[in-house]
Write a protein that holds these residues in place. Structure first.
Motif, PDB file in Angstrom:
ATOM      1  N   LEU A   1       8.604   8.163   1.906  1.00 45.64           N
ATOM      2  CA  LEU A   1       9.520   7.090   1.513  1.00 45.64           C
ATOM      3  C   LEU A   1       8.877   5.724   1.716  1.00 45.64           C
ATOM      4  O   LEU A   1       9.026   4.823   0.884  1.00 45.64           O
ATOM      5  CB  LEU A   1      10.820   7.185   2.322  1.00 45.64           C
ATOM      6  N   ALA A   2       8.181   5.591   2.835  1.00 45.48           N
ATOM      7  CA  ALA A   2       7.479   4.325   3.085  1.00 45.48           C
ATOM      8  C   ALA A   2       6.403   4.098   2.038  1.00 45.48           C
ATOM      9  O   ALA A   2       6.194   2.967   1.565  1.00 45.48           O
ATOM     10  CB  ALA A   2       6.874   4.337   4.489  1.00 45.48           C
ATOM     11  N   GLY A   3       5.714   5.169   1.660  1.00 42.34           N
ATOM     12  CA  GLY A   3       4.678   5.059   0.634  1.00 42.34           C
ATOM     13  C   GLY A   3       5.239   4.624  -0.708  1.00 42.34           C
ATOM     14  O   GLY A   3       4.602   3.867  -1.450  1.00 42.34           O
ATOM     15  N   LYS A   4       6.430   5.088  -1.005  1.00 39.36           N
ATOM     16  CA  LYS A   4       7.075   4.673  -2.252  1.00 39.36           C
ATOM     17  C   LYS A   4       7.394   3.186  -2.223  1.00 39.36           C
ATOM     18  O   LYS A   4       7.187   2.476  -3.219  1.00 39.36           O
ATOM     19  CB  LYS A   4       8.361   5.485  -2.454  1.00 39.36           C
ATOM     20  N   GLU A   5       7.893   2.698  -1.083  1.00 35.10           N
ATOM     21  CA  GLU A   5       8.154   1.267  -0.934  1.00 35.10           C
ATOM     22  C   GLU A   5       6.866   0.464  -1.099  1.00 35.10           C
ATOM     23  O   GLU A   5       6.862  -0.601  -1.720  1.00 35.10           O
ATOM     24  CB  GLU A   5       8.783   0.983   0.428  1.00 35.10           C
ATOM     25  N   MET A   6       5.785   0.970  -0.556  1.00 32.19           N
ATOM     26  CA  MET A   6       4.496   0.277  -0.674  1.00 32.19           C
ATOM     27  C   MET A   6       4.046   0.220  -2.131  1.00 32.19           C
ATOM     28  O   MET A   6       3.535  -0.806  -2.598  1.00 32.19           O
ATOM     29  CB  MET A   6       3.441   0.979   0.174  1.00 32.19           C
ATOM     30  N   GLN A   7       4.220   1.305  -2.838  1.00 32.13           N
ATOM     31  CA  GLN A   7       3.819   1.332  -4.238  1.00 32.13           C
ATOM     32  C   GLN A   7       4.565   0.265  -5.035  1.00 32.13           C
ATOM     33  O   GLN A   7       3.959  -0.475  -5.819  1.00 32.13           O
ATOM     34  CB  GLN A   7       4.101   2.716  -4.834  1.00 32.13           C
ATOM     35  N   ILE A   8       5.858   0.177  -4.827  1.00 29.83           N
ATOM     36  CA  ILE A   8       6.661  -0.813  -5.549  1.00 29.83           C
ATOM     37  C   ILE A   8       6.293  -2.224  -5.096  1.00 29.83           C
ATOM     38  O   ILE A   8       6.196  -3.153  -5.914  1.00 29.83           O
ATOM     39  CB  ILE A   8       8.161  -0.542  -5.336  1.00 29.83           C
ATOM     40  N   GLY A   9       6.081  -2.383  -3.790  1.00 33.84           N
ATOM     41  CA  GLY A   9       5.704  -3.697  -3.276  1.00 33.84           C
ATOM     42  C   GLY A   9       4.393  -4.196  -3.857  1.00 33.84           C
ATOM     43  O   GLY A   9       4.267  -5.378  -4.216  1.00 33.84           O
ATOM     44  N   ARG A  10       3.411  -3.312  -3.946  1.00 32.01           N
ATOM     45  CA  ARG A  10       2.124  -3.698  -4.544  1.00 32.01           C
ATOM     46  C   ARG A  10       2.291  -4.070  -6.011  1.00 32.01           C
ATOM     47  O   ARG A  10       1.609  -4.981  -6.524  1.00 32.01           O
ATOM     48  CB  ARG A  10       1.110  -2.560  -4.387  1.00 32.01           C
ATOM     49  N   TYR A  11       3.177  -3.373  -6.692  1.00 36.13           N
ATOM     50  CA  TYR A  11       3.463  -3.675  -8.103  1.00 36.13           C
ATOM     51  C   TYR A  11       3.956  -5.121  -8.239  1.00 36.13           C
ATOM     52  O   TYR A  11       3.486  -5.883  -9.091  1.00 36.13           O
ATOM     53  CB  TYR A  11       4.497  -2.691  -8.635  1.00 36.13           C
ATOM     54  N   TYR A  12       4.913  -5.486  -7.379  1.00 38.35           N
ATOM     55  CA  TYR A  12       5.435  -6.854  -7.431  1.00 38.35           C
ATOM     56  C   TYR A  12       4.380  -7.872  -7.018  1.00 38.35           C
ATOM     57  O   TYR A  12       4.288  -8.967  -7.591  1.00 38.35           O
ATOM     58  CB  TYR A  12       6.658  -6.979  -6.528  1.00 38.35           C
TER      59      TYR A  12
ATOM     60  N   THR B   1      10.840  -3.745   4.285  1.00 34.20           N
ATOM     61  CA  THR B   1      11.546  -2.476   4.459  1.00 34.20           C
ATOM     62  C   THR B   1      10.678  -1.461   5.180  1.00 34.20           C
ATOM     63  O   THR B   1      11.149  -0.718   6.055  1.00 34.20           O
ATOM     64  CB  THR B   1      11.983  -1.914   3.096  1.00 34.20           C
ATOM     65  N   VAL B   2       9.399  -1.421   4.836  1.00 41.04           N
ATOM     66  CA  VAL B   2       8.481  -0.485   5.491  1.00 41.04           C
ATOM     67  C   VAL B   2       8.383  -0.787   6.979  1.00 41.04           C
ATOM     68  O   VAL B   2       8.485   0.112   7.825  1.00 41.04           O
ATOM     69  CB  VAL B   2       7.082  -0.538   4.840  1.00 41.04           C
ATOM     70  N   VAL B   3       8.202  -2.044   7.322  1.00 36.62           N
ATOM     71  CA  VAL B   3       8.025  -2.433   8.720  1.00 36.62           C
ATOM     72  C   VAL B   3       9.296  -2.199   9.532  1.00 36.62           C
ATOM     73  O   VAL B   3       9.241  -1.713  10.669  1.00 36.62           O
ATOM     74  CB  VAL B   3       7.589  -3.910   8.819  1.00 36.62           C
ATOM     75  N   GLU B   4      10.437  -2.513   8.945  1.00 43.04           N
ATOM     76  CA  GLU B   4      11.689  -2.413   9.692  1.00 43.04           C
ATOM     77  C   GLU B   4      12.300  -1.011   9.661  1.00 43.04           C
ATOM     78  O   GLU B   4      12.867  -0.551  10.665  1.00 43.04           O
ATOM     79  CB  GLU B   4      12.703  -3.422   9.146  1.00 43.04           C
ATOM     80  N   SER B   5      12.222  -0.351   8.525  1.00 44.27           N
ATOM     81  CA  SER B   5      12.899   0.942   8.388  1.00 44.27           C
ATOM     82  C   SER B   5      11.999   2.139   8.656  1.00 44.27           C
ATOM     83  O   SER B   5      12.487   3.225   8.990  1.00 44.27           O
ATOM     84  CB  SER B   5      13.498   1.074   6.976  1.00 44.27           C
ATOM     85  N   TYR B   6      10.697   1.949   8.522  1.00 45.93           N
ATOM     86  CA  TYR B   6       9.759   3.064   8.734  1.00 45.93           C
ATOM     87  C   TYR B   6       8.642   2.639   9.687  1.00 45.93           C
ATOM     88  O   TYR B   6       7.450   2.698   9.344  1.00 45.93           O
ATOM     89  CB  TYR B   6       9.186   3.517   7.395  1.00 45.93           C
ATOM     90  N   PRO B   7       9.010   2.190  10.892  1.00 45.92           N
ATOM     91  CA  PRO B   7       8.017   1.620  11.802  1.00 45.92           C
ATOM     92  C   PRO B   7       6.991   2.624  12.332  1.00 45.92           C
ATOM     93  O   PRO B   7       5.921   2.214  12.752  1.00 45.92           O
ATOM     94  CB  PRO B   7       8.870   1.062  12.951  1.00 45.92           C
ATOM     95  N   ASN B   8       7.326   3.906  12.316  1.00 50.11           N
ATOM     96  CA  ASN B   8       6.419   4.903  12.874  1.00 50.11           C
ATOM     97  C   ASN B   8       5.700   5.708  11.809  1.00 50.11           C
ATOM     98  O   ASN B   8       5.431   6.896  11.981  1.00 50.11           O
ATOM     99  CB  ASN B   8       7.202   5.855  13.798  1.00 50.11           C
ATOM    100  N   THR B   9       5.394   5.044  10.701  1.00 51.07           N
ATOM    101  CA  THR B   9       4.648   5.703   9.629  1.00 51.07           C
ATOM    102  C   THR B   9       3.276   5.060   9.479  1.00 51.07           C
ATOM    103  O   THR B   9       3.013   3.963   9.969  1.00 51.07           O
ATOM    104  CB  THR B   9       5.394   5.603   8.288  1.00 51.07           C
TER     105      THR B   9
END
Length: 290
Positions: free
Chosen positions: A181-192, A207-215
């Motif tokens: 899920l964090a990877g998906k957020e990263m993919q979209i973030g890089r797109y933007y 979202t990655v930092v706050e919601s997926y801190p241990n990834t």
């Protein structure tokens, strides 16, 4: 008793099977020892529940999952609400899982949970649901709905059955699913970010930092936040992101690159206690993530 390597049965599930397996040991041995006897050819319409159940277990041991599932289905239909029907329901979920029939496995396990919420094998039913969704998690470029469903099932085991033997494996698979899920957020973030839609990019990386801190995605997310904030002229936020990155991943190439970026304007990483990044940084696991 079936060995653990055959399929992922827990202590509760093994106890569920023990009586039937011991009671049918002689019969099963005879069937398996006589090559002329085909246990898949028996008439399931007339067999008692215990006979069908023991035949299904023998099918599982022989790797004949389809035939085992057929017999478990027959027990459910012909002997509903019997003890063998209860056992057959969760075992049918397993058989379908092994055949890659994930929807059927999930449906059977959910039905079991609905009918027997306090059974010793309810944790195992949740585990089968989690495994079935886990096996369907796609590449990070695709929708991660199955990852979310796997997380829900594994979380249920961890929260409701903390002493279960399925907890350790559930935690491992839970981390992987959350990383997806964090990877998906990263993919979209890089797109933007590539399109200089910086506000949208910040939202994804945050979202990655706050919601997926241990990834494993957090390291890059902090570096990307440094880059995006720097590009937006928000240098204090960029410095704060780099500071959190350096504190948690001091030997990271992402940190080295972020440090160099700040130096182009004569800046360096600096903690900002009023920043959300600094607050979120206190929850990170840093370089301990493997």
């Amino acid at each position: 008793m079936l060995k653990r390597g055959l399929f992922p049965l827990g202590r509760g599930s093994r106890s569920l099977l023990a009586a039937a397996m011991i009671g049918s040991l002689v019969t099963l041995t005879a069937c398996q020892g006589n090559k002329d006897i085909d246990i898949t050819a028996l008439d399931i319409e007339t067999e008692p529940a215990d006979v069908l159940y023991n035949q299904a277990l023998a099918n599982i041991k022989a790797g004949k999952m389809k035939e085992a599932s057929r017999k478990f289905d027959a027990i459910d239909k012909q002997h509903p609400y019997s003890e063998y029907a209860r056992r057959a329901m969760v075992m049918n979920s397993f058989a379908n899982y092994r055949m890659g029939r994930y929807s059927e496995s999930i449906n059977s396990a959910r039905r079991y949970i609905s009918l027997y919420p306090n059974s010793e094998d309810t944790a195992y039913a949740y585990y089968l649901i989690g495994l079935s969704y886990y096996r369907q998690i796609p590449q990070v470029t695709r929708d991660q709905g199955t990852a979310r469903k796997a997380i829900a099932a594994f979380s249920e085991i961890i929260q409701r059955y903390p002493e279960s033997e399925y907890v350790a494996d559930s935690e491992v698979k839970l981390r992987f699913a959350r990383d997806q899920l964090a990877g998906k957020e990263m993919q979209i973030g890089r797109y933007y970010q590539e399109r200089k839609e910086y506000a949208a990019a910040v939202n994804r990386f945050r979202t990655v930092v706050e919601s997926y801190p241990n990834t494993r995605q957090v390291e890059e997310a902090l570096a990307r936040l440094t880059e995006v904030y720097f590009a937006m002229g928000l240098t204090q936020d960029a410095q704060a992101a780099a500071a959190v990155l350096g504190h948690n991943y001091p030997d990271s190439q992402w940190y080295a690159d972020s440090y160099k970026l700040l130096q182009t304007e004569g800046l360096e990483p600096r903690e900002n206690r009023g920043s959300w990044i600094t607050r979120a940084g206190s929850r990170l696991i840093g370089g301990s993530q493997s």
